[in-house]
Design a protein around this motif. Structure first.
Motif, short mmCIF file in Angstrom:
data_model
loop_
_atom_site.label_atom_id
_atom_site.label_comp_id
_atom_site.label_asym_id
_atom_site.label_seq_id
_atom_site.Cartn_x
_atom_site.Cartn_y
_atom_site.Cartn_z
N ASP A 27 0.85 -1.18 0.00
CA ASP A 27 0.00 0.00 0.00
C ASP A 27 0.89 1.24 0.00
O ASP A 27 1.45 1.63 1.04
CB ASP A 27 -0.91 -0.01 1.23
CG ASP A 27 -1.96 1.09 1.19
OD1 ASP A 27 -1.83 2.01 0.37
OD2 ASP A 27 -2.91 1.02 1.99
N ILE A 28 1.01 1.87 -1.15
CA ILE A 28 1.91 3.03 -1.29
C ILE A 28 1.45 4.19 -0.41
O ILE A 28 2.27 4.99 0.05
CB ILE A 28 2.01 3.45 -2.77
CG1 ILE A 28 2.81 2.41 -3.54
CG2 ILE A 28 2.65 4.82 -2.91
CD1 ILE A 28 2.99 2.74 -5.01
N ARG A 29 0.16 4.28 -0.14
CA ARG A 29 -0.33 5.37 0.71
C ARG A 29 0.31 5.31 2.09
O ARG A 29 0.65 6.35 2.67
CB ARG A 29 -1.85 5.28 0.85
CG ARG A 29 -2.62 5.41 -0.46
CD ARG A 29 -4.09 5.10 -0.25
NE ARG A 29 -4.26 3.77 0.33
CZ ARG A 29 -5.44 3.29 0.76
NH1 ARG A 29 -6.53 4.05 0.67
NH2 ARG A 29 -5.51 2.07 1.27
N GLN A 30 0.49 4.11 2.62
CA GLN A 30 1.12 3.95 3.92
C GLN A 30 2.60 4.32 3.87
O GLN A 30 3.14 4.92 4.79
CB GLN A 30 0.95 2.50 4.41
CG GLN A 30 -0.50 2.10 4.63
CD GLN A 30 -0.62 0.68 5.14
OE1 GLN A 30 0.20 0.22 5.93
NE2 GLN A 30 -1.64 -0.03 4.67
N THR A 31 3.25 3.96 2.77
CA THR A 31 4.66 4.33 2.59
C THR A 31 4.81 5.84 2.55
O THR A 31 5.72 6.41 3.16
CB THR A 31 5.20 3.72 1.29
OG1 THR A 31 5.07 2.30 1.34
CG2 THR A 31 6.67 4.07 1.09
N GLY A 209 8.61 3.62 4.00
CA GLY A 209 8.35 5.05 4.04
C GLY A 209 9.51 5.85 4.59
O GLY A 209 9.72 7.01 4.21
N LEU A 210 10.28 5.25 5.50
CA LEU A 210 11.45 5.94 6.04
C LEU A 210 12.45 6.24 4.93
O LEU A 210 13.03 7.33 4.87
CB LEU A 210 12.10 5.08 7.12
CG LEU A 210 11.19 4.67 8.29
CD1 LEU A 210 11.97 3.81 9.29
CD2 LEU A 210 10.60 5.90 8.98
N GLY A 213 10.94 8.97 2.49
CA GLY A 213 11.07 10.32 3.04
C GLY A 213 12.48 10.86 2.91
O GLY A 213 12.68 12.04 2.57
N ALA A 214 13.46 10.01 3.15
CA ALA A 214 14.86 10.43 3.05
C ALA A 214 15.22 10.76 1.60
O ALA A 214 15.90 11.76 1.32
CB ALA A 214 15.77 9.34 3.59
N LEU A 215 14.77 9.93 0.66
CA LEU A 215 15.08 10.16 -0.75
C LEU A 215 14.39 11.42 -1.27
O LEU A 215 14.99 12.21 -2.02
CB LEU A 215 14.62 8.95 -1.59
CG LEU A 215 15.43 7.66 -1.42
CD1 LEU A 215 14.77 6.52 -2.18
CD2 LEU A 215 16.87 7.86 -1.89
#
Length: 282
Positions: A27-31, A209-210, A213-215
Motif C-alpha cells: 500500500d503506497i499510501r502507507q509508505t 516510508g522511512l 522520506g529520506a530520498l
C-alpha cells in the motif's frame, strides 16, 4: 556537480522504490504517510526553517493546504503510472511538467509567449503523446484505458505544484518554512484519511516510508544546494536535472527492469530532451 548528481539519483531512486513497492503489492499510501515525518525532520535539520515567522504565512495558507493535498496525491498517482507504463515514461512525463508553469505565465500572469517557447510547448505535447502511446495488441484493457490518465496526472500534478511554490515565493514566504509546513499538513491529512478508511497497516510499507522520506528530502535539498553552488550557471542545474533524470531512468528502466519501449516511445524520449533544451533557451 556532486549535489546535482545526488539530486538526479535521489529523484530516480524514488521511482525505483515506488516500482518495487507496486510489484510487491504494498500500500503506497502507507509508505507515503510514513515518509512525511522523516522529510519533516530532515527539513528542520538541513534547511533550518524560521518557525518564528509562521505568522507571515497568513496569506499563503490556501496554497499550503493545496500543497498538503497535492503532494501525497501526486506520489500515489506516480506509483500508479509507474505500475502501468514503467518508470521511463513516467519520469519523462514528470520532467515535462515544466511546460505547465510556462503556460500559466502566459495565460494568467501576462508574460510574453515567444516563438521559442511555442516551439518548446509543441515539442512537450508531442513528447507526452509519444510517451503515452501503447500498441493496442500489447496492452491489457486496464492499461489501455487508464494509462493516459495516470501519466497526465503525473504531468499536471507536478506542474501545478511548481506553480504553487512559485506563487508562495512571490508572496515573500521563505521556501524552507513553506516546505516544512506543507510536509506537516500533507502527512497529517493523509494520516487522517487512512485512519478514517480504517486501513490495514502493513509493517513493510511503513518501513519503506522511512527510505522514501529520506530520498524525497535528499532530492529537494541537493537540488537547492546545486542552485546555490552553481549560482552562476543555472543552465547546468536546470538542464542537468531534467535530462539527467530522463537518461538515468531510461538506463535503469530498460537495463534493470526490462521495460519495453516501442519506436514511438523512443521518439517521445528524444522529444522530451529537446523540449527541455528549447524551453531553457526560451
Amino acid at each position: 556537480m556532486m549535489y546535482l548528481t545526488i539530486a538526479v539519483l535521489c529523484s530516480v531512486a524514488v521511482s525505483v522504490l515506488l516500482k518495487i513497492l507496486r510489484q510487491k503489492k504494498m500500500d503506497i499510501r502507507q509508505t507515503i504517510v510514513a515518509g512525511y515525518p522523516v522529510a519533516f525532520l530532515l527539513t528542520w535539520i538541513l534547511l533550518k526553517p524560521d518557525v518564528g515567522a509562521i505568522n507571515a504565512l497568513d496569506s499563503a495558507w490556501g496554497i499550503i493546504i493545496a500543497l498538503g493535498i497535492l503532494l501525497p496525491a501526486v506520489f500515489i498517482i506516480l506509483g500508479r503510472a509507474i505500475e502501468a507504463v514503467g518508470m521511463v515514461a513516467t519520469d519523462a512525463s514528470q520532467r515535462l511538467s515544466l511546460i505547465i508553469p510556462i503556460i500559466a505565465a502566459f495565460l494568467l500572469f501576462g508574460e510574453v509567449l515567444t516563438g521559442t517557447r511555442v516551439l518548446g510547448l509543441v515539442l512537450g505535447f508531442l513528447a507526452l503523446g509519444a510517451l503515452v502511446y501503447r500498441p493496442q495488441q500489447t496492452d491489457t484493457p486496464k492499461q489501455t484505458k487508464y494509462t493516459p490518465l495516470w501519466l497526465f496526472g503525473v504531468w499536471a500534478g507536478y506542474g501545478i505544484i511548481d506553480i504553487l511554490f512559485k506563487q508562495v515565493a512571490k508572496q515573500g514566504t521563505a521556501f524552507p518554512l513553506t516546505l516544512f509546513v506543507s510536509f506537516g499538513v500533507a502527512g497529517l491529512l493523509l494520516l487522517v484519511y487512512l485512519l478514517v478508511t480504517r486501513v490495514r497497516w502493513q509493517a513493510d510499507a511503513l518501513v519503506a516510508g522511512l527510505l522514501l522520506g529520506a530520498l524525497n528530502m535528499g532530492n529537494i535539498y541537493a537540488y537547492v544546494r546545486a542552485h546555490q553552488v552553481l549560482s552562476d550557471s543555472p543552465s547546468i542545474v536546470f538542464t542537468g536535472m531534467n535530462v539527467g533524470v530522463i537518461a538515468v531512468a531510461t538506463l535503469i528502466g530498460v537495463g534493470v527492469f526490462k521495460e519495453r519501449l516501442n519506436r514511438i516511445n523512443l521518439v517521445g524520449l528524444l522529444l522530451a530532451v529537446c523540449c527541455v533544451g528549447v524551453l531553457f533557451l526560451a
